[in-house]
Design an enzyme around this catalytic site. Structure first.
Site, PDB file in Angstrom:
ATOM      1  CB  VAL A  72      -0.961  -0.019   1.218  1.00 40.99           C
ATOM      2  CG1 VAL A  72      -0.237  -0.176   2.539  1.00 40.99           C
ATOM      3  CG2 VAL A  72      -1.862   1.218   1.262  1.00 40.99           C
ATOM      4  CG  ASP A  73       1.664   5.566  -2.130  1.00 44.10           C
ATOM      5  OD1 ASP A  73       2.055   6.095  -1.069  1.00 44.10           O
ATOM      6  OD2 ASP A  73       1.685   6.147  -3.232  1.00 44.10           O
ATOM      7  CG  ASP A  74      -1.067   5.403   4.804  1.00 44.72           C
ATOM      8  OD1 ASP A  74      -1.988   6.148   4.437  1.00 44.72           O
ATOM      9  OD2 ASP A  74      -0.827   5.193   6.000  1.00 44.72           O
ATOM     10  CD1 TRP A 100      -6.088  -1.036   9.673  1.00 46.81           C
ATOM     11  CD2 TRP A 100      -4.689   0.675   9.287  1.00 46.81           C
ATOM     12  NE1 TRP A 100      -4.789  -1.480   9.882  1.00 46.81           N
ATOM     13  CE2 TRP A 100      -3.910  -0.454   9.653  1.00 46.81           C
ATOM     14  CE3 TRP A 100      -4.035   1.882   8.979  1.00 46.81           C
ATOM     15  CZ2 TRP A 100      -2.521  -0.415   9.729  1.00 46.81           C
ATOM     16  CZ3 TRP A 100      -2.639   1.903   9.060  1.00 46.81           C
ATOM     17  CH2 TRP A 100      -1.910   0.766   9.442  1.00 46.81           C
ATOM     18  N   PRO A 125      -5.275 -10.027   4.709  1.00 46.75           N
ATOM     19  CG  PRO A 125      -5.386 -11.417   2.834  1.00 46.75           C
ATOM     20  CD  PRO A 125      -5.402  -9.973   3.241  1.00 46.75           C
TER      21      PRO A 125
HETATM   22  P1  5GP Z   1       3.572   4.736   4.152  1.00 52.43           P
HETATM   23  O1  5GP Z   1       2.759   5.580   5.102  1.00 52.43           O
HETATM   24  O2  5GP Z   1       5.025   4.967   4.362  1.00 52.43           O
HETATM   25  O3  5GP Z   1       3.127   4.928   2.726  1.00 52.43           O
HETATM   26  O4  5GP Z   1       3.261   3.238   4.521  1.00 52.43           O
HETATM   27  C1  5GP Z   1       4.141   2.483   5.304  1.00 52.43           C
HETATM   28  C2  5GP Z   1       3.637   1.125   5.618  1.00 52.43           C
HETATM   29  O5  5GP Z   1       2.588   1.232   6.540  1.00 52.43           O
HETATM   30  C3  5GP Z   1       3.053   0.299   4.483  1.00 52.43           C
HETATM   31  O6  5GP Z   1       4.019  -0.360   3.732  1.00 52.43           O
HETATM   32  C4  5GP Z   1       2.211  -0.679   5.277  1.00 52.43           C
HETATM   33  O7  5GP Z   1       2.990  -1.740   5.762  1.00 52.43           O
HETATM   34  C5  5GP Z   1       1.724   0.172   6.435  1.00 52.43           C
HETATM   35  N1  5GP Z   1       0.360   0.642   6.160  1.00 52.43           N
HETATM   36  C6  5GP Z   1      -0.020   1.854   5.721  1.00 52.43           C
HETATM   37  N2  5GP Z   1      -1.352   1.913   5.592  1.00 52.43           N
HETATM   38  C7  5GP Z   1      -1.822   0.689   5.951  1.00 52.43           C
HETATM   39  C8  5GP Z   1      -3.128   0.110   6.022  1.00 52.43           C
HETATM   40  O8  5GP Z   1      -4.157   0.727   5.718  1.00 52.43           O
HETATM   41  N3  5GP Z   1      -3.212  -1.177   6.455  1.00 52.43           N
HETATM   42  C9  5GP Z   1      -2.105  -1.900   6.806  1.00 52.43           C
HETATM   43  N4  5GP Z   1      -2.312  -3.145   7.210  1.00 52.43           N
HETATM   44  N5  5GP Z   1      -0.847  -1.389   6.735  1.00 52.43           N
HETATM   45  C10 5GP Z   1      -0.721  -0.116   6.315  1.00 52.43           C
END
Ligand code: 5GP
Length: 169
Positions: free
Chosen positions: A96-98, A151, A155
Site C-alpha cells: 500500500v502507498d499510504d 485502514w 488477510p
Molecule cells: P507509508 O505511510 O510509508 O506509505 O506506509 C508504510 C507502511 O505502513 C506500508 O508499507 C504498510 O505496511 C503500512 N500501512 C499503511 N497503511 C496501511 C493500512 O491501511 N493497512 C495496513 N495493514 N498497513 C498499512
C-alpha cells in the site's frame, strides 16, 4: 478509522491485474519486495513475471498501527547491492502507498545504485494528501486499486482467517 477487509482471492486478482498491466509493454529484471507487506504480492507477481525476488526491510509502524517513526528505518538491505541493482530494471513491490514516506525513501536508496529503471507496484493506492513525493526518475506506478483513506486489514495479518473473511477482526 474505518476498516476495509481484503480477502486472499482479492489480493490474487489485484496482483494478476498488475502483472497483466506490466506485461503489456515491460519486463523487470528483478522484483524487490518491501518487507513484509510486499512479500505476498511479490510472490504472486513472480508466478506471472518469473523473476527473482530480493527483499528490503523498512519499518514505520508499530504492531499497534500507530505511526511511531516519521522517517522509515532500514532494517534489512540487499547483499552485494551494487551487483544486483546496477543497470537492472527493478520492480519495487509493496502492499500500500499510504503517506508515501516508505516508498519514497526506498526508491531514493535504490536509485543510489544506478538501476536502469525502477517501476513501482502496489495493491492499494490511498487517495489522500501524501507526505513525500516519488523521485522524478520514477515514471510508472502500477496499482491494483485506488481507495479512500481507510485502514486496510490484509488477510496475512489475520489471527482468525474465518473472522477476517466475515469482516470481523
Ligand atoms: P507509508 O505511510 O510509508 O506509505 O506506509 C508504510 C507502511 O505502513 C506500508 O508499507 C504498510 O505496511 C503500512 N500501512 C499503511 N497503511 C496501511 C493500512 O491501511 N493497512 C495496513 N495493514 N498497513 C498499512
Amino acid at each position: 478509522m474505518k476498516k476495509l477487509f481484503i480477502k486472499y482471492d482479492e489480493i490474487h486478482r489485484l496482483t494478476h491485474k498488475i502483472a497483466m498491466d506490466i506485461q503489456k509493454d515491460w519486463q523487470p529484471d528483478v522484483i524487490v519486495a518491501i518487507a513484509s507487506g510486499g512479500f505476498i504480492p511479490a510472490r504472486i507477481l513472480k508466478t506471472y513475471l518469473k523473476k527473482d525476488i530480493y527483499v528490503v526491510g523498512l519499518k514505520r509502524y508499530s504492531d499497534t498501527e500507530e505511526a511511531i517513526h516519521h522517517q522509515p528505518i532500514k532494517i534489512q538491505w540487499i547483499d552485494e547491492v551494487e551487483k544486483k541493482i546496477k543497470d537492472k530494471k527493478i520492480l519495487l513491490v509493496d502492499e500500500v502507498d499510504d503517506t508515501r514516506l516508505t516508498l519514497s525513501y526506498c526508491l531514493k536508496e535504490l536509485l543510489k545504485h544506478d538501476p536502469k529503471e525502477i517501476r513501482v507496484a502496489i495493491l492499494h493506492q490511498k487517495l489522500k494528501p501524501k507526505e513525500a513525493e516519488f523521485p522524478p526518475e520514477i515514471k510508472t506506478i502500477y496499482q491494483g486499486e485506488q481507495i479512500d483513506d481507510v485502514w486496510i486489514k490484509y488477510p496475512w495479518e489475520a489471527v482468525d482467517i474465518d473472522k477476517h473473511n466475515n469482516n470481523l477482526e
